[in-house]
Design an enzyme around this catalytic site. Structure first.
Site, PDB file in Angstrom:
ATOM      1  N   SER A 103       0.798  -1.228   0.000  1.00  0.00           N
ATOM      2  CA  SER A 103       0.000   0.000   0.000  1.00  0.00           C
ATOM      3  C   SER A 103       0.830   1.277   0.000  1.00  0.00           C
ATOM      4  O   SER A 103       0.305   2.344  -0.313  1.00  0.00           O
ATOM      5  CB  SER A 103      -0.944   0.009   1.211  1.00  0.00           C
ATOM      6  N   LYS A 156       0.742   4.812   6.719  1.00  0.00           N
ATOM      7  CA  LYS A 156       0.232   5.587   5.585  1.00  0.00           C
ATOM      8  C   LYS A 156       0.869   6.970   5.622  1.00  0.00           C
ATOM      9  O   LYS A 156       1.590   7.325   6.554  1.00  0.00           O
ATOM     10  CB  LYS A 156      -1.296   5.736   5.646  1.00  0.00           C
TER      11      LYS A 156
END
Length: 280
Positions: free
Chosen positions: A65, A135
């Site tokens: 990701s 993230k």
């Protein structure tokens, strides 16, 4: 008959003889080392635990990701010290955070053995079996983040230049689940997105949870600042310059003149009080 003297240890000593020093045997030294070894190991483990708790912790990257900045299997070091001094995550930083509301449901978990668990606990190995994610911070409290079409992504109306987005991806997705959005980040929350935009279950896709996709600042573990392993992948993780562009910051800023005036008021009042006291 020669004259005798008393040595430093109180024993008789004759002329011409050197005093004998204390004798140490080799085996005695070895026994001393082995007695101290457990203490040294305990001290080292305690120091490692303190470093992990308050300074730096290693984390392993499990998914794609955050490609290409981070690859699966990379080990990153996370700064846990600055949050203790009141620092909060900023736009553009790569941040590790605890799962805010079951984001990792259905994801496979590792099964470390006892040794791996102990080494992970004290910080010698990356954290094992912890419910953490990594993230990039896109928006902080007060920001308006918007995606239209395939992008660009905007923050407070300013388009972002995002060279870190995975090659072949678009900054925004056109899917119906969460690719198109316009959100205002509440105070004390973060809007998080992965660099691999079309392969990241981030804030966009959790807007139905209890936090509406936002991540509470209190759930942030710290900022990932370097890829430490493998050595061939060693690299720092700086904040991209696009987040420093003019006009992106909507937080209230007190002008220097106002600060000077605010600082001068207490001084004026103090001087007036002193003058009044002298005239009494």
């Amino acid at each position: 008959m020669g004259n005798s003297a008393v040595g430093a240890d109180g024993s008789p000593q004759t002329d011409g003889e050197e005093p004998e020093g204390p004798r140490r045997s080799g085996p005695g030294k070895q026994r001393s080392f082995w007695r101290e070894l457990p203490i040294l190991v305990v001290v080292a483990l305690v120091l490692a635990l303190l470093i992990k708790t308050f300074l730096v912790q290693a984390f392993s990257i499990p998914s794609e990701s955050m490609q290409n900045a981070l690859q699966p299997g990379d080990r990153v070091l996370v700064d846990k010290l600055t949050p203790w001094f009141g620092s909060q995550p900023g736009r553009g930083e790569v941040v590790v955070f605890h799962d805010p509301d079951n984001w990792l449901a259905g994801q496979p978990t590792s099964n470390p053995n006892v040794v791996q668990k102990v080494l992970s606990f004290v910080g010698v190995m990356p954290s094992a079996n912890e419910q953490d994610l990594i993230k990039r911070v896109i928006g902080v409290g007060g920001d308006t983040v918007e995606c239209k079409g395939t992008g660009p992504l905007t923050v407070n109306g300013k388009p972002l230049d995002e060279p870190y987005v995975f090659p072949g991806n678009t900054p925004c997705s056109v899917d119906q689940r969460g690719g198109q959005f316009k959100v205002t980040v509440p105070k004390g929350k973060l809007w998080m997105m992965g660099d691999h935009r079309q392969d990241s279950e981030d804030s966009r896709y959790h807007q139905a949870d209890k936090n509406h996709g936002f991540v509470p600042v209190d759930e942030a573990v710290g900022r990932a600042f370097v890829v430490a392993w493998p050595l061939s992948r060693w690299a720092t993780l700086p904040v991209p310059g696009t987040f420093d562009q003019s006009g992106i910051n909507t937080r209230a800023v007190v002008a220097p003149g106002a600060l000077s005036l605010a600082g001068a008021v207490p001084v004026v009042l103090w001087r007036r009080r002193r003058g009044a006291a002298r005239t009494r």
